[in-house]
Structure formats: structure tokens, C-alpha cells
Design a protein around this motif. Structure first.
Motif, PDB file in Angstrom:
ATOM      1  N   GLN A  24     -36.107  28.714  20.040  1.00 35.02           N
ATOM      2  CA  GLN A  24     -37.284  29.535  20.655  1.00 35.02           C
ATOM      3  C   GLN A  24     -36.536  29.948  21.933  1.00 35.02           C
ATOM      4  O   GLN A  24     -35.437  29.780  22.606  1.00 35.02           O
ATOM      5  CB  GLN A  24     -38.273  28.654  21.164  1.00 35.02           C
ATOM      6  CG  GLN A  24     -37.910  27.368  22.233  1.00 35.02           C
ATOM      7  CD  GLN A  24     -39.128  26.510  22.605  1.00 35.02           C
ATOM      8  OE1 GLN A  24     -40.317  27.182  22.565  1.00 35.02           O
ATOM      9  NE2 GLN A  24     -39.234  25.186  22.595  1.00 35.02           N
ATOM     10  N   TYR A  25     -36.873  31.134  22.448  1.00 32.73           N
ATOM     11  CA  TYR A  25     -36.575  31.859  23.521  1.00 32.73           C
ATOM     12  C   TYR A  25     -36.370  31.311  24.737  1.00 32.73           C
ATOM     13  O   TYR A  25     -37.077  30.233  25.064  1.00 32.73           O
ATOM     14  CB  TYR A  25     -37.238  33.428  23.749  1.00 32.73           C
ATOM     15  CG  TYR A  25     -37.210  34.242  22.554  1.00 32.73           C
ATOM     16  CD1 TYR A  25     -36.322  35.029  22.403  1.00 32.73           C
ATOM     17  CD2 TYR A  25     -38.175  34.243  21.581  1.00 32.73           C
ATOM     18  CE1 TYR A  25     -35.920  35.985  21.360  1.00 32.73           C
ATOM     19  CE2 TYR A  25     -38.317  35.411  20.839  1.00 32.73           C
ATOM     20  CZ  TYR A  25     -37.128  35.990  20.666  1.00 32.73           C
ATOM     21  OH  TYR A  25     -37.341  36.843  19.489  1.00 32.73           O
ATOM     22  N   ASN A  26     -35.603  31.490  25.533  1.00 33.18           N
ATOM     23  CA  ASN A  26     -35.022  31.150  26.825  1.00 33.18           C
ATOM     24  C   ASN A  26     -35.035  29.406  26.781  1.00 33.18           C
ATOM     25  O   ASN A  26     -35.495  28.841  27.819  1.00 33.18           O
ATOM     26  CB  ASN A  26     -36.266  31.382  27.844  1.00 33.18           C
ATOM     27  CG  ASN A  26     -36.423  32.941  27.807  1.00 33.18           C
ATOM     28  OD1 ASN A  26     -37.613  33.311  27.566  1.00 33.18           O
ATOM     29  ND2 ASN A  26     -35.220  33.748  28.127  1.00 33.18           N
ATOM     30  N   THR A  27     -34.652  28.840  25.697  1.00 32.88           N
ATOM     31  CA  THR A  27     -34.385  27.712  25.447  1.00 32.88           C
ATOM     32  C   THR A  27     -32.868  27.187  25.048  1.00 32.88           C
ATOM     33  O   THR A  27     -32.340  27.785  24.022  1.00 32.88           O
ATOM     34  CB  THR A  27     -35.251  26.879  24.525  1.00 32.88           C
ATOM     35  OG1 THR A  27     -36.707  27.510  25.157  1.00 32.88           O
ATOM     36  CG2 THR A  27     -35.368  25.515  24.428  1.00 32.88           C
ATOM     37  N   PHE A  28     -32.369  26.346  25.794  1.00 34.20           N
ATOM     38  CA  PHE A  28     -31.118  25.657  25.007  1.00 34.20           C
ATOM     39  C   PHE A  28     -31.167  25.184  23.783  1.00 34.20           C
ATOM     40  O   PHE A  28     -32.142  24.663  23.320  1.00 34.20           O
ATOM     41  CB  PHE A  28     -30.673  24.729  26.125  1.00 34.20           C
ATOM     42  CG  PHE A  28     -28.952  24.292  25.867  1.00 34.20           C
ATOM     43  CD1 PHE A  28     -28.213  25.046  26.467  1.00 34.20           C
ATOM     44  CD2 PHE A  28     -28.752  23.244  25.203  1.00 34.20           C
ATOM     45  CE1 PHE A  28     -26.958  24.863  26.333  1.00 34.20           C
ATOM     46  CE2 PHE A  28     -27.254  22.920  25.099  1.00 34.20           C
ATOM     47  CZ  PHE A  28     -26.405  23.615  25.609  1.00 34.20           C
ATOM     48  N   PRO A  29     -30.106  25.538  23.038  1.00 39.98           N
ATOM     49  CA  PRO A  29     -30.207  25.386  21.433  1.00 39.98           C
ATOM     50  C   PRO A  29     -30.252  23.888  21.099  1.00 39.98           C
ATOM     51  O   PRO A  29     -29.773  23.134  22.088  1.00 39.98           O
ATOM     52  CB  PRO A  29     -28.800  25.624  20.937  1.00 39.98           C
ATOM     53  CG  PRO A  29     -28.122  25.937  22.319  1.00 39.98           C
ATOM     54  CD  PRO A  29     -28.949  26.260  23.223  1.00 39.98           C
TER      55      PRO A  29
ATOM     56  N   VAL B 129     -25.215  32.654  23.774  1.00 34.62           N
ATOM     57  CA  VAL B 129     -25.921  32.562  24.904  1.00 34.62           C
ATOM     58  C   VAL B 129     -26.933  33.541  25.115  1.00 34.62           C
ATOM     59  O   VAL B 129     -28.194  33.235  25.801  1.00 34.62           O
ATOM     60  CB  VAL B 129     -25.041  32.545  26.192  1.00 34.62           C
ATOM     61  CG1 VAL B 129     -25.853  32.179  27.444  1.00 34.62           C
ATOM     62  CG2 VAL B 129     -23.890  31.224  25.994  1.00 34.62           C
ATOM     63  N   ALA B 130     -26.720  34.788  25.301  1.00 41.25           N
ATOM     64  CA  ALA B 130     -27.766  35.867  25.260  1.00 41.25           C
ATOM     65  C   ALA B 130     -28.851  35.613  24.375  1.00 41.25           C
ATOM     66  O   ALA B 130     -30.066  35.859  24.633  1.00 41.25           O
ATOM     67  CB  ALA B 130     -27.212  37.183  25.136  1.00 41.25           C
ATOM     68  N   ILE B 131     -28.621  35.254  23.091  1.00 44.33           N
ATOM     69  CA  ILE B 131     -29.609  34.953  22.473  1.00 44.33           C
ATOM     70  C   ILE B 131     -30.615  34.025  22.575  1.00 44.33           C
ATOM     71  O   ILE B 131     -31.811  34.202  22.491  1.00 44.33           O
ATOM     72  CB  ILE B 131     -29.005  34.467  20.730  1.00 44.33           C
ATOM     73  CG1 ILE B 131     -28.190  35.697  20.142  1.00 44.33           C
ATOM     74  CG2 ILE B 131     -30.415  33.927  19.670  1.00 44.33           C
ATOM     75  CD1 ILE B 131     -27.556  35.170  18.903  1.00 44.33           C
ATOM     76  N   TYR B 132     -30.176  32.911  23.157  1.00 44.40           N
ATOM     77  CA  TYR B 132     -31.104  31.928  23.487  1.00 44.40           C
ATOM     78  C   TYR B 132     -31.689  31.681  24.989  1.00 44.40           C
ATOM     79  O   TYR B 132     -32.685  31.333  25.207  1.00 44.40           O
ATOM     80  CB  TYR B 132     -30.795  30.501  22.857  1.00 44.40           C
ATOM     81  CG  TYR B 132     -29.387  30.056  23.780  1.00 44.40           C
ATOM     82  CD1 TYR B 132     -29.530  29.622  25.062  1.00 44.40           C
ATOM     83  CD2 TYR B 132     -28.199  29.887  23.177  1.00 44.40           C
ATOM     84  CE1 TYR B 132     -28.250  28.983  25.769  1.00 44.40           C
ATOM     85  CE2 TYR B 132     -26.973  29.166  23.615  1.00 44.40           C
ATOM     86  CZ  TYR B 132     -27.247  28.896  24.865  1.00 44.40           C
ATOM     87  OH  TYR B 132     -26.018  28.251  25.637  1.00 44.40           O
ATOM     88  N   LYS B 133     -30.702  32.482  25.811  1.00 45.49           N
ATOM     89  CA  LYS B 133     -31.252  32.311  27.128  1.00 45.49           C
ATOM     90  C   LYS B 133     -31.666  33.598  27.853  1.00 45.49           C
ATOM     91  O   LYS B 133     -32.431  33.682  28.803  1.00 45.49           O
ATOM     92  CB  LYS B 133     -29.938  31.877  27.822  1.00 45.49           C
ATOM     93  CG  LYS B 133     -30.142  31.787  29.267  1.00 45.49           C
ATOM     94  CD  LYS B 133     -28.744  31.225  30.073  1.00 45.49           C
ATOM     95  CE  LYS B 133     -29.176  30.881  31.415  1.00 45.49           C
ATOM     96  NZ  LYS B 133     -27.846  30.469  32.336  1.00 45.49           N
TER      97      LYS B 133
ATOM     98  N   SER C  31     -36.422  30.510  14.009  1.00 49.30           N
ATOM     99  CA  SER C  31     -35.298  29.747  14.303  1.00 49.30           C
ATOM    100  C   SER C  31     -34.253  30.059  13.364  1.00 49.30           C
ATOM    101  O   SER C  31     -34.518  30.477  12.261  1.00 49.30           O
ATOM    102  CB  SER C  31     -35.811  28.305  14.470  1.00 49.30           C
ATOM    103  OG  SER C  31     -35.955  27.930  13.297  1.00 49.30           O
ATOM    104  N   PHE C  32     -33.037  29.944  13.716  1.00 46.20           N
ATOM    105  CA  PHE C  32     -31.786  30.096  12.742  1.00 46.20           C
ATOM    106  C   PHE C  32     -30.846  29.275  13.419  1.00 46.20           C
ATOM    107  O   PHE C  32     -30.760  29.168  14.542  1.00 46.20           O
ATOM    108  CB  PHE C  32     -31.564  31.592  12.581  1.00 46.20           C
ATOM    109  CG  PHE C  32     -31.315  32.369  13.623  1.00 46.20           C
ATOM    110  CD1 PHE C  32     -30.323  32.510  14.270  1.00 46.20           C
ATOM    111  CD2 PHE C  32     -32.363  33.328  14.402  1.00 46.20           C
ATOM    112  CE1 PHE C  32     -29.654  33.235  15.326  1.00 46.20           C
ATOM    113  CE2 PHE C  32     -32.059  34.173  15.432  1.00 46.20           C
ATOM    114  CZ  PHE C  32     -30.680  33.885  16.048  1.00 46.20           C
TER     115      PHE C  32
END
Length: 347
Positions: free
Chosen positions: A8-13, A42-46, A59-60
Motif C-alpha cells: 500500500q502507498y506510503n508504507t514500507f514493503p 522507494v519512490a513507489i512505496y514511500k 500490490s506487486f
């Protein structure tokens, strides 16, 4: 199988169990040798928000810098031998537009209709034990080390494409090239410029250890900060550089590169930090060019692999077991890596 998943967005993988994929028509299953951790991850999830241009819905599985060994082929695929090592070309376009037909999937004319941008960019990537990729996206590595090669699919392909486009500016004697930002891409850019041109390479960064590595590779280094542009222009005899490559893309780095340009020079902004700048007729060197590039072509990646196998490109890497994959991302976020983190799932 284990994989690093953007959930999910803005969440560490997260590191967890996912189903092992099966190759479909025209696809190949790779046993992952190495997967590079890139700031784009990092840009993708943070950093990205839902609906923002460039964002990809979760998710992926992360990982767009991948290498591996042939494990299984899908229907209609032949010509591959189980166990052979390949580097993966990450971008995946529609496959039938003009740009894709030239191997430049990064500029796919139908990108807006595609459900993903590439492997690990909306489509499950290689930060896992296995990954499925289109057979056309594989570049053979021969007997070269596939683990060290993994980051080359971005960290070398991206600067190679930018430098290749700028070679006319660097042809001839007395030419100067500027590399701004000495992370993974910048370090390889220094090596590519040294191998392909006779230009004097000037490299600048705020980190002393990064500049020391660039200096070992033949670059003249200039620390960032006060007097940075003046020192760069002094090295060129006051004329400025013929080609500049900004691997950061922040407003200050773009302005530094602009201020260092010679007449007829070319500035390529490669980093995607989102910086903005101004243009003025009276302060811009005559007939100079400012442009940007994104990734590269699969043809370029064949050239990159040839340079790697010839020893002209030696990536700086730090190897991590799959158990430590999240630690690699933590260090990447914190700026604690001195090389490219490469996760080795089958270590």
C-alpha cells in the motif's frame, strides 16, 4: 516463494510468502540470481500517492533490476536452455507500437493503456525467488557473474543511453564531461564516459567517499557547495563542459549543471528528483541543449552487457540474503549504502 511486496502507498514493503508464478505464452520463468534495490522502489512505496502521475497501484512484487537463470519456458518459447544466465530488460510496453518495435519500451506510445510500466513497476518484479518475464526482454550474460550484473539493467542502462545520445558533443580533442551525483548511476557513468570517450571527466558530489571512488576511476572531482561551479569552469579553462549529466535532478543540481555549460553544450537530466529551473536567452550559452532521458533500449542493454563482460563496467554492489532484503531497503532510504544493494534470493 518469498518476495518483497509493495502492499500500500506510503508504507514500507513487506517480506512474505507469495505464489510462485507460472510463465504464460511468450514468457520465461527465471530463478532469480540477483535483484537490485533502487531509489525508484522507494519512490513507489514511500513518495507516490494514489492517482499521481507515475504511480502504480499495489500490490506487486518490487524489483526492476534483475538477473537470473532459465528455470522454465512458457508456451511458444524455445531457444533457451535451463540454467543459462540472463539479464532482464525491465521496461514492458505494448510490444507493437513504433517505439516498442525499436526496443524502446520506455517510450511506448500506448503506455497510458498499459496496466504496468515494467517488471517491478506495476507488474511483479524480481525481488523474489522467481520472476516471470517476456522472453524478448532477456539479454544473455554467458559466463559473467549474474549477481553483480543485476543492477546494470537500470544503473548502467540509464546512464549509457544518456551518454550514447551525447557522444557527438564529446567527439574530438579537449572535450569535458560533467557527472553530477555519484550514486550507483553516477559511478557507472564515470566508467562509461572513460571507456567510450577521450573527454576529461569531472565528477561532483557532497560525499567524500563517493568522490574518492570516482577519482580512482579517472575523474577529476569537485566537492559540492560554495565555489563548485567556479572550480568546474576553472578546470575547463573557463569554457565550460561539453556534456553534463545530472543524476540527481533536484533544482540545485540542475542549476549547477546549467551554470557549467559551454556554448553548444548538452545537459541531460537523468535523475527524477523533480527539480525545476529557469531558462533565459541572456544567461544560456548559445546553441546549448537541455534534455532528459528515461532508462534506455534493449539494444543499449546488449551494449552494456558487452562492456560488463569486457571489464569496462564494474558495479559497486553489496550483497544481501533474502532474509535481509528489508534491511537493504532501510539502508537505501537512510543513505547508508556505499554500493548498490543486490538481494540474492538463493544464496
Amino acid at each position: 516463494m518469498r518476495a518483497v511486496v509493495f502492499e500500500q502507498y506510503n508504507t514500507f514493503p513487506s517480506l512474505g510468502e507469495v505464489e510462485r508464478p507460472t510463465p504464460g505464452p511468450g514468457e520465461v520463468l527465471l530463478k532469480v540470481a540477483g535483484a537490485g534495490a533502487c531509489h525508484s522502489d522507494v519512490a513507489i512505496y514511500k513518495e507516490f500517492q494514489e492517482g499521481q502521475p507515475g504511480s502504480m497501484p499495489p500490490s506487486f512484487v518490487l524489483g526492476h533490476e534483475n538477473s537470473g537463470w532459465i528455470e522454465e519456458v512458457g508456451p511458444g518459447v524455445d531457444g533457451f536452455t535451463k540454467g543459462d544466465a540472463y539479464l532482464v530488460y525491465g521496461p514492458v510496453g505494448c510490444g507493437h507500437c513504433k517505439m516498442c518495435s525499436k526496443g524502446q519500451d520506455t517510450y511506448c506510445e500506448n503506455a497510458a493503456t498499459m496496466p504496468y510500466l515494467g517488471i517491478g513497476l506495476g507488474r511483479d518484479g524480481g525481488m523474489a525467488e522467481y520472476v516471470v518475464v517476456p522472453a524478448r526482454n532477456l539479454v544473455p550474460l554467458g559466463d559473467a557473474d549474474p549477481v553483480a550484473a543485476a543492477p546494470l539493467s537500470d544503473a548502467a542502462l540509464t546512464p549509457y543511453h544518456a551518454i550514447k545520445n551525447s557522444l557527438p558533443n564529446l567527439a574530438g580533442g579537449g572535450r569535458f564531461a560533467l557527472v553530477v551525483g555519484l550514486g550507483g548511476l553516477g559511478q557507472i557513468a564515470v566508467q562509461i564516459l572513460t571507456a567510450l570517450t577521450g573527454a576529461t571527466v569531472i565528477a561532483t558530489d557532497m560525499k567524500e567517499d563517493a568522490m574518492a571512488r570516482a577519482a580512482e576511476r579517472g575523474a577529476i572531482t569537485v566537492p559540492g557547495g560554495e565555489g563548485q561551479v567556479e572550480r568546474i569552469r576553472e578546470i575547463t579553462g573557463g569554457r565550460g563542459v561539453d556534456a553534463a549529466f545530472d543524476f540527481v535532478g533536484a533544482t540545485p543540481t540542475i542549476k549547477t549543471a546549467q551554470a557549467s555549460m559551454a556554448q553548444g553544450g548538452r545537459l541531460t537530466v537523468v535523475g527524477i528528483a523533480g527539480g525545476v529551473t529557469e531558462w533565459s536567452f541572456f544567461t544560456t550559452p548559445y546553441e546549448s541543449t537541455m534534455t532528459n532521458t528515461y532508462w534506455g533500449t534493449i539494444e543499449d542493454l546488449y551494449d552494456v552487457v558487452a562492456m560488463y563482460r569486457a571489464g569496462q563496467i564494474v558495479p559497486d554492489i553489496e550483497r544481501y540474503a533474502m532474509d535481509d532484503a528489508l534491511e537493504a531497503y532501510r539502508k537505501l532510504e537512510a543513505g547508508e549504502l556505499s554500493g548498490r544493494a543486490v538481494v540474492v534470493p538463493h544464496a
